[in-house]
Design an enzyme around this catalytic site. Sequence first.
Site, PDB file in Angstrom:
ATOM      1  N   THR A  35      -3.276  31.319  21.773  1.00 11.46           N
ATOM      2  CA  THR A  35      -4.601  30.354  21.970  1.00 11.46           C
ATOM      3  C   THR A  35      -4.037  29.093  22.090  1.00 11.46           C
ATOM      4  O   THR A  35      -4.626  28.274  22.897  1.00 11.46           O
ATOM      5  CB  THR A  35      -5.545  30.500  20.699  1.00 11.46           C
ATOM      6  OG1 THR A  35      -5.884  31.960  20.966  1.00 11.46           O
ATOM      7  CG2 THR A  35      -6.629  29.553  21.014  1.00 11.46           C
ATOM      8  N   THR A  57      -2.205  34.371  17.072  1.00 12.59           N
ATOM      9  CA  THR A  57      -2.532  34.384  15.592  1.00 12.59           C
ATOM     10  C   THR A  57      -2.665  35.821  15.392  1.00 12.59           C
ATOM     11  O   THR A  57      -2.212  36.312  14.082  1.00 12.59           O
ATOM     12  CB  THR A  57      -3.775  33.665  15.133  1.00 12.59           C
ATOM     13  OG1 THR A  57      -4.836  33.961  15.906  1.00 12.59           O
ATOM     14  CG2 THR A  57      -3.409  32.127  15.455  1.00 12.59           C
TER      15      THR A  57
END
Length: 680
Positions: free
Chosen positions: A20, A194
């Site tokens: 991200t 993540t």
Amino acid sequence: MDVSQLANESRVLVIYTGGTIGMLVGQQGYVPEPYFLTETLRSQNRFHDPLQESLFSNAGTVQGFREWSNHSSGRSSPVPSQTAVLPEAYPTLLVRSTRPIGEASLSIPNERVVKNQPRCVKVGENVYEAHLPSLVTPCSKVPGGTASKSIRYAILEWNPLLDSSNIDIQDWIRLAAEIELNYQFDAFVVLHGTDTMSYTSSALSFLLEDLGKTVVITGAQIPMSQLRNDAVDNLMGALTIAGHYIIPECCVYFNHTLYRGNRVTKMSSFDLAAFESPNFEPLVKVGIDINVNWNDVIRQTSLRKFRAHKEMSPHVATLRLFPGIAGTTIKAFCSSPIRGVVLETFGAGNAPQRPDLIDAFKEACDRGVVIVAISQCTKGSVSDAYETGRALLQVGVLPGSDMTPECALTKLSYLLSKPELSLKQVRDLIGIPLRGELTRPSATAPSHTATAPSTASLDANIGTIQHVLSQFVRLSRPSSLVPEVVVTSDALATASKASDTAAPWTWTAAEASTAESVLLPFLIHLAASRNDLESLEYCVETERMQADHHGHERASTGEPAGRYGGIAGGIVNSLDPGSGRSPLHVAALNGHAQAVAMLLKSGALVHLRDTLGHTALYYAARQGHPDAVDVLVQAGAILGNFDTGFAELAVKNALRTGDKLTLKIWARTNVKIPGLYDDL
């Protein structure tokens, strides 16, 4: 580039796998865009300051701002004209990879991003290299120190960029291999999504064997392309820690906190505090100050070089128990080719006691399947406190202590990939902390109460100081037959009473502890300079005993770390205030190979640099100490970036004078200049 700039500069390789942190908004949500992150960082002065190339010494100061203002406005500047112009706006750094780099890695060339990309060269089987343009942070004060430092870094971007849900075992091995190929850098930052970050950080903690440098994995919940994001803080924090500290572990940095990589798990998909370390305190907490918990940082104590292990067994899996699970399910799950199973049990290691389940586990263990029990609870550990837990242990299921599911899986995969390990050795190693991944079972510490120090405590501290002073006296005399200086607690008490009427005199256990913490670093430096192994051993053992004592106090009273908690890497890495040299530097400079070996085995940081930017290996070679050089190289020492220029100059001088002994010593440090050693 000015020589003094290199001495105050850390070099960090950023490996950008995807995630991200570098995404843009597309028609179907966040999507990765090649080179967007690199170009964004280059445009932000906090991540890349072009004037750092000329104004490095005054960056972040009033003087530096005034020089920059004068220069940018066209007024006369105190900066010399040859440095005001930036001939090397983007100095390059040599980077190696297992895949093509830059333009060569793009499946669909993009004129906008490849026009300035460096040429990629294949230099070996699955080894490519290129000189990548570097970025440099503004020079700033080192947290906890007095010197200023900048961080120069290059970004090795993967193509294609991967969402972390697509990361697999081969990508973990690729990361480990690229860190090994670029081990000349001072530290490493891995940018990663993540979702599976805790799997990658756990895997790397095992794959990077005898790691001596900092590896930090980070990412973001909100990409840098958005006005409100956590990407800036996470990346800046990771760069700062990697560039300023030697924490020889694979770590995860997120939300102003640095965690041990094999202790974290992702707890939230929407909080900025996405990760937690439920059974182990963070290594670093970042606020106005940067507080490092040095007592818990792993110190390497082997004389082995760093290497990347490049295999992991794919035949491992995780099985979560649930009420009503059938024995046939367990048999099917544990069937070939499965070699290892992480069993997520209830509570503290409990499982249903039905005979079909117990028989299924026993049959799998008897066939050689390694089954490791961990808890489904986020916090806590597997134990044999309940009968339902003992039943699993009795049929061969191994307790996994307080390992996270991610850690248990990757540790099992790592151990089963080593052909040199027997099944018994694998089973034995499951319960042993290899990289600090689990809490070793220990006897319950004696209880303590928060009361005033007792007379016994005071006597113990005073007794320790007596021994410290005795070591100083012994080292300060040419003869080893120096009578021990003894100052008894009774004598001190008498002196105290005699001085009561004239002036108050106090000596508490805390004050005695402070005095010891001041004296001991001086003693270990003196011992290193004299090759006094007895005093070195005394210093190390004293620190160990005090760390154990303060560990019990912290557990019972919640007090902060012990007296040596502020020394990076413990007493063996205490720095001389003037030179910034560690005891290892001192021992290497004097050619004391025995002291060098003892310090390394006690956790001395082999890659630590002093104020001048030099490593212990450089000093040992420069002074012509081959034995010390050999010990350091055996432990994985390599010349730092600032060492190499001086080393090459020393080699050229030795060639000119025909000094073959000096050439042979430098050759042991792996100084490579083509054609220089043909006649040696």
